[in-house]
Write a protein that holds these residues in place. Structure first.
Motif, mmCIF file in Angstrom:
data_model
loop_
_atom_site.group_PDB
_atom_site.id
_atom_site.type_symbol
_atom_site.label_atom_id
_atom_site.label_comp_id
_atom_site.label_asym_id
_atom_site.label_seq_id
_atom_site.Cartn_x
_atom_site.Cartn_y
_atom_site.Cartn_z
ATOM 1 N N ALA A 18 -26.644 49.512 -5.521
ATOM 2 C CA ALA A 18 -25.752 48.468 -6.031
ATOM 3 C C ALA A 18 -26.511 47.514 -6.928
ATOM 4 C CB ALA A 18 -25.104 47.716 -4.872
ATOM 5 N N VAL A 59 -23.707 43.584 -20.549
ATOM 6 C CA VAL A 59 -23.050 42.330 -20.962
ATOM 7 C C VAL A 59 -23.917 41.612 -21.989
ATOM 8 C CG1 VAL A 59 -22.340 40.035 -20.213
ATOM 9 C CG2 VAL A 59 -21.755 42.006 -18.839
ATOM 10 N N ASN A 60 -25.212 41.484 -21.695
ATOM 11 C CA ASN A 60 -26.099 40.767 -22.613
ATOM 12 C C ASN A 60 -26.235 41.487 -23.938
ATOM 13 O OD1 ASN A 60 -26.466 38.925 -20.637
ATOM 14 N ND2 ASN A 60 -28.375 39.818 -19.889
ATOM 15 N N ILE A 107 -27.622 49.365 -0.929
ATOM 16 C CA ILE A 107 -27.882 48.048 -1.524
ATOM 17 C C ILE A 107 -28.752 48.191 -2.769
ATOM 18 C CG2 ILE A 107 -29.021 45.832 -1.143
ATOM 19 C CD1 ILE A 107 -28.058 45.931 1.726
ATOM 20 N N ILE A 123 -27.729 52.329 4.392
ATOM 21 C CA ILE A 123 -27.261 51.035 3.891
ATOM 22 C C ILE A 123 -28.259 50.372 2.937
ATOM 23 C CG2 ILE A 123 -26.589 48.679 4.578
ATOM 24 C CD1 ILE A 123 -24.906 49.865 6.745
ATOM 25 N N PRO A 124 -29.555 50.344 3.301
ATOM 26 C CA PRO A 124 -30.512 49.830 2.300
ATOM 27 C C PRO A 124 -30.471 50.599 0.977
ATOM 28 C CG PRO A 124 -31.555 49.934 4.421
ATOM 29 C CD PRO A 124 -30.205 50.556 4.594
ATOM 30 N N TYR A 175 -19.412 43.908 -23.865
ATOM 31 C CA TYR A 175 -18.148 43.431 -23.316
ATOM 32 C C TYR A 175 -17.537 42.351 -24.209
ATOM 33 C CZ TYR A 175 -18.877 45.970 -19.016
ATOM 34 O OH TYR A 175 -19.034 46.963 -18.096
ATOM 35 N N ASP A 176 -18.076 42.191 -25.434
ATOM 36 C CA ASP A 176 -17.598 41.119 -26.309
ATOM 37 C C ASP A 176 -16.165 41.348 -26.760
ATOM 38 O OD1 ASP A 176 -19.923 39.906 -26.027
ATOM 39 O OD2 ASP A 176 -20.660 40.169 -28.065
ATOM 40 N N ASP A 177 -15.824 42.575 -27.004
ATOM 41 C CA ASP A 177 -14.481 42.879 -27.494
ATOM 42 C C ASP A 177 -13.763 43.740 -26.467
ATOM 43 O OD1 ASP A 177 -12.223 43.320 -28.850
ATOM 44 O OD2 ASP A 177 -13.130 44.405 -30.527
ATOM 45 N N LEU A 178 -12.895 43.105 -25.684
ATOM 46 C CA LEU A 178 -12.219 43.860 -24.636
ATOM 47 C C LEU A 178 -10.842 44.310 -25.087
ATOM 48 C CD1 LEU A 178 -13.222 41.617 -21.633
ATOM 49 C CD2 LEU A 178 -14.175 43.812 -22.246
ATOM 50 N N PHE A 221 -25.166 46.490 -15.388
ATOM 51 C CA PHE A 221 -24.030 45.704 -15.846
ATOM 52 C C PHE A 221 -24.500 44.481 -16.637
ATOM 53 C CE2 PHE A 221 -20.894 42.332 -14.984
ATOM 54 C CZ PHE A 221 -19.806 42.903 -15.605
ATOM 55 N N PHE A 222 -25.488 43.767 -16.116
ATOM 56 C CA PHE A 222 -26.029 42.607 -16.820
ATOM 57 C C PHE A 222 -26.569 43.011 -18.180
ATOM 58 C CE2 PHE A 222 -26.906 38.798 -13.952
ATOM 59 C CZ PHE A 222 -25.735 39.008 -13.268
ATOM 60 N N GLY A 239 -23.849 42.744 -25.528
ATOM 61 C CA GLY A 239 -22.646 42.553 -26.318
ATOM 62 C C GLY A 239 -21.594 43.624 -26.149
ATOM 63 N N ALA A 292 -26.851 48.976 -10.210
ATOM 64 C CA ALA A 292 -25.595 48.859 -10.949
ATOM 65 C C ALA A 292 -25.456 47.462 -11.539
ATOM 66 C CB ALA A 292 -24.412 49.171 -10.033
ATOM 67 N N VAL A 293 -25.818 46.447 -10.753
ATOM 68 C CA VAL A 293 -25.749 45.074 -11.238
ATOM 69 C C VAL A 293 -26.677 44.893 -12.432
ATOM 70 C CG1 VAL A 293 -26.357 42.700 -10.669
ATOM 71 C CG2 VAL A 293 -25.007 44.050 -9.080
#
Lengths: 826, 66
Positions: free
Chosen positions: B15, B26-27, B12, B8-9, B31-34, B22-23, B29, B18-19
């Motif tokens: 995950a 996004v930063n 985590i 489990i650790p 995800y700017d044009d979906l 993902f960040f 760009g 992955a976060v």
């Protein structure tokens, strides 16, 4: 009044093809007709660069190209070369090694095929490394080699396929929109990942409940869930808490309050349960709930941003360059370098760069962008001219008196901001229900808690909590967003884009629809309506002569002739300001314009005006008067049916216009509009609508021009036409992208249906909550039962909302049919 | 079952990787044009890549003669 000749529409831009024109090219092996040389040139460029698949894939017609001639005008090319200068490029071009990257905003993008066309066409230019066009915000990033191709060539190539490119200067508002979008995406991501992880652990916990599980594993998994759920609550769900806090401060309860109560309450209870190793944990429900709500918010935000190119709209109205007088020289300089006191020459057809006073020359100025009045206004020495308007007839010299933020254009923007602040709030059904609901839940929870505390204090906390969790307004808060999302999507597919959340509710309750005239109910430009030959010369010959002479003028009246085929060549053109044109074809001199001006050159007296009212032009040669031409601003084809439908639906239609000519009365009678207010300024328009609203009317305003912006902002609901200025579009609550007024009727019908569905949804979710509440209050509900009930009620609500996708066509079927029969039997 | 104290650790940590990714995207760009990427796949000029016998097009007059 409307002509029936336009049975065929332009293959490129979808506008009707004027009679007598012949612009054809072969696309995908078939000859296609176009409406003007501009469309023809664009289509040929597209086909010649091998990109004709564009026509197969596009879902919307292209916009009508700005340039209506075959070649790009010299003046535009000159202006574009200004962008090659390094000190202008420094704002929007980054150069690294040999390659430069330019950020542009592109106007005229209608669908995904446009993006494909632009990217492929630009990539085909030598020296271009990479071209990326963003469909959402219409921004382009081009990487290219400056030494091979100058920037001006790239820009003119974009013009050549029918789009316009401007440098992208992000302003504050636009940067904020971008940040908002990124933040929302990050929140959604966190909630999604968190939801999946906690769900996984929750399955193990539920399984353990049934099969039996050692307590130390349970404790460990609860702590793991806590770790995963915490960022979801503190980061992803933050907007709900902030909004709820704001609502509490302003004592105006909305859905955010019960939502935050549910999220916060369930989370805190679960934390307490984890720490004390007692009770139940609800981490899975909390994260899932947050994720679903965020999806709704995200979709709403995206719809709002779709038109959100706020910042650059003002910039687009003003020209990029100006001819400044320096000593005895004329110098082409960028507009942002202009200062108060500069003298500037403005040639006919050019945009006035800033507010000023005429010091030499006289001309007429097209102020339609500001006032909606499509006929130019006479201006003489010492008259004031406004930046953003267009000089029409003669060159003038002006002295700049105001630039940048002090110009009149900016003043309108300020009026707009004030109107927005005073905009009346639309009472939302869900919010009203929410405020009663919250009060009821809180009261019940307190009563239940108190009673249990009297009876059995050890159980009081857990039972009170289960009351709060069971009544978690999951379905209640999904009731409205799902219905709104479904209806918004359906309308968008049908050409009505909704950009603010309240529109559907306020469309359903609307009592008044107020239309602007020019550009909304009418096409917004003059077109030739009727020809009365006075001699044995045929109509088409008269048109040929008139078109040959009018070709040399940029006056809106002359433009009505531009689309006619001009086979003849006129010379010795003389322009008499506000009167008309004179020119020779062969050995014959002709005049066209106001009757007394034209009839001066021929020996005969002026013939009597024809009886139909309208704007009449007279064509004369030296011997006799040849023909009358009637010009008019044509009413949109579907306007009459739209008004009929709206009146049938019980709405009061009004017309509000800055125009005060006889045309107003004519249009109103034709359309069957009883209430007309004409000759009003933007301020008066705003106060008229405010007056209506104060008397209890629910107003929908439909408009298009800069002059409509304040009233669009001040009306409860505002809809801008698809052809409206960007500034008008960004400030409207909805945009009619398909240019089809009948969509408004569809919108109102669907809005009413949405309202019904929302009410049903609220009923179902309240029903569930009321059923569950007493059970929870007596302590009969186990957490898995609560979860089941919550999911089931949510499913009912969501599938009910989905009916807004499915049934819409059947619902509107008979009306569409009716409108078609109306069309064929005028 | 004690393995979950390790797994489990690890989950985590993965995950949170992955976060982070993902960040970052996004930063950056991404995800700017979906909207347009969903369409762009349909516009590829693959006409030339489809073998002749697999084309689902109306036969040209020449094919009829054969």
């Amino acid at each position: 009044m409307t002509d029936n000749h336009s049975s065929k529409n332009c293959y490129h831009c979808g506008l009707p093809i004027p009679p007598g024109s012949n612009f054809t090219t072969i696309i995908n092996d078939e000859p296609r007709d176009m409406c003007c040389p501009g469309c023809l040139a664009v289509a040929e460029t597209i086909v010649n660069s091998g990109l004709d698949t564009y026509y197969k894939h596009r879902t919307e017609s292209a916009g009508s190209p700005e340039i209506r001639s075959k070649e790009l005008p010299e003046q535009l090319l000159q202006e574009l070369t200004l962008y090659n200068e390094p000190n202008i490029q420094k704002d929007f071009v980054i150069t690294k090694d040999n390659l430069s990257e330019a950020s542009l905003v592109i106007e005229g993008i209608t669908c995904a095929a446009c993006v494909w066309l632009l990217e492929h066409h630009i990539q085909g230019i030598p020296g271009v490394e990479k071209a990326h066009v963003n469909l959402t915000n219409h921004r382009a990033r081009i990487t290219w080699d400056k030494t091979v191709t100058p920037l001006s060539t790239l820009l003119s190539e974009i013009y050549r396929i029918g789009y316009q490119a401007h440098p992208y200067h992000p302003d504050k508002e636009e940067q904020l929109l971008e940040q908002e979008q990124k933040r929302a995406t990050r929140r959604l991501g966190i909630a999604g990942i968190g939801m999946m992880q906690t769900m996984m652990i929750a399955v193990a916990l539920y399984g353990g409940d049934i099969q039996g599980i050692e307590n130390r594993y349970v404790t460990f998994m609860r702590w793991a869930s806590l770790v995963i759920a915490s960022p979801v609550i503190f980061y992803a769900a933050r907007p709900f808490f902030l909004a709820a806090w704001r609502d509490l401060k302003t004592k105006h309860l909305t859905m955010d309050v019960p939502v935050s109560l549910a999220i916060g309450g369930a989370y805190l209870a679960s934390v307490w349960a984890t720490i004390t190793n007692s009770g139940e944990v609800y981490f899975d429900s909390v994260t899932m709930f947050t994720f679903f709500l965020l999806i709704g918010r995200f979709l709403e935000m995206k719809a709002r941003h779709r038109t959100g190119r706020a910042g650059n709209s003002l910039l687009n109205l003003l020209p990029a360059s100006a001819l400044k007088i320096v000593g005895n020289d004329e110098q082409l300089i960028p507009v942002k370098d202009l200062t108060v006191g500069d003298y500037v020459i403005i040639r006919p057809g050019h945009t006035i760069p800033a507010d000023g006073i005429i010091t030499a020359g006289n001309s007429s100025v097209d102020e339609s962008a500001l006032t909606g009045e499509y006929l130019p206004i006479r201006k003489q020495i010492d008259d004031k001219v406004v930046g953003g308007t267009i000089n029409v007839e003669n060159p003038i010299t002006i002295k700049i008196i105001q630039t940048g933020n002090e110009t009149q254009l900016s003043a309108i923007v300020r009026l707009l901001e004030r109107a927005q602040e005073e905009k009346p709030h639309v009472a939302k059904v869900a919010d009203k229900v929410a405020s009663y609901f919250v009060t009821a839940v809180l009261l019940t929870a307190i009563i239940v808690g108190f009673s249990w505390w009297l009876v059995e204090p050890s159980q009081a906390f857990w039972i009170t909590l289960s009351v709060l969790v069971v009544t978690c307004p999951c379905a209640l808060s999904l009731a409205t967003p799902t219905a709104l999302t479904a209806a918004t999507g359906t309308l968008r597919q049908n050409g009505l884009l909704i950009t603010r959340g309240h529109v559907l509710e306020s469309l359903a309750t609307a009592t008044h629809i107020v239309f602007d005239k020019t550009g909304t109910l009418t096409q917004g430009n003059l077109s030739l309506q009727q020809i009365v030959p006075l001699t044995d010369l045929s109509e088409s010959e008269c048109i040929k002569i008139a078109a040959a002479i009018e070709k040399h003028s940029e006056h809106p009246i002359a433009k009505a002739f531009h689309e006619k085929s001009a086979e003849l060549n006129a010379s010795n053109i003389h322009n008499e300001v506000g009167q008309g044109l004179e020119g020779s074809i062969g050995n014959q001199r002709y005049r066209i314009g106001k009757p007394d001006f034209s009839s001066q050159i021929c020996s005969q007296p002026q013939p009597p005006l024809p009886e139909i009212s309208g704007q009449w032009l007279l064509l004369c040669n030296e011997n006799s008067a040849l023909a009358w031409f009637r010009l008019n601003d044509q009413v949109r084809r579907e306007a009459q049916q739209t008004i009929k439908h709206l009146q049938q639906l019980g709405l009061t239609c009004e017309m509000l216009t800055g125009d005060n000519s006889s045309a107003v009365e004519e249009v109103a009678t034709f359309l069957g509009i009883n209430n007309t207010v004409s000759g009003v300024s933007p301020e008066q328009k705003l106060s008229h609508v405010k007056n209506l609203q104060e008397n209890g009317a629910q107003v929908v305003m439909v408009g298009d021009g800069i002059n409509d912006i304040p009233v669009l902002a001040g009306a409860q609901t505002s809809i801008a036409m698809g052809g409206a200025t960007d500034l008008a579009k960004t400030n409207a609550d909805g945009v009619l992208i398909s240019h089809d007024l009948l969509r408004l009727v569809d919108g109102i019908l669907l809005a009413r249906k949405t309202k019904r569905i929302i009410k049903q949804n609220l009923f179902w979710s309240l029903f569930y909550n009321l059923m569950a509440l007493p059970l929870a209050a007596f302590g009969f509900i186990a957490p898995y039962m609560a979860a089941l009930g919550m999911s089931a009620s949510s499913l009912v609500v969501v599938s009910n909302a989905m009916r807004l996708n499915r049934l819409k066509k059947r619902k509107l079927g008979p009306i569409k049919h009716q409108s078609e029969t109306l069309k064929t039997n005028p | 079952m004690d393995i979950i104290f390790l797994l489990i650790p690890i989950a985590i940590i993965l995950a949170s990787c992955a976060v982070w990714a993902f960040f970052w995207s996004v930063n950056n760009g991404q995800y700017d044009d979906l909207d347009s990427p969903a369409h762009s796949i349909l516009y590829d000029d693959d006409e030339a890549l489809i073998p002749d016998d697999a084309k689902v097009k109306k036969p040209s007059p020449k094919d009829k003669d054969d």
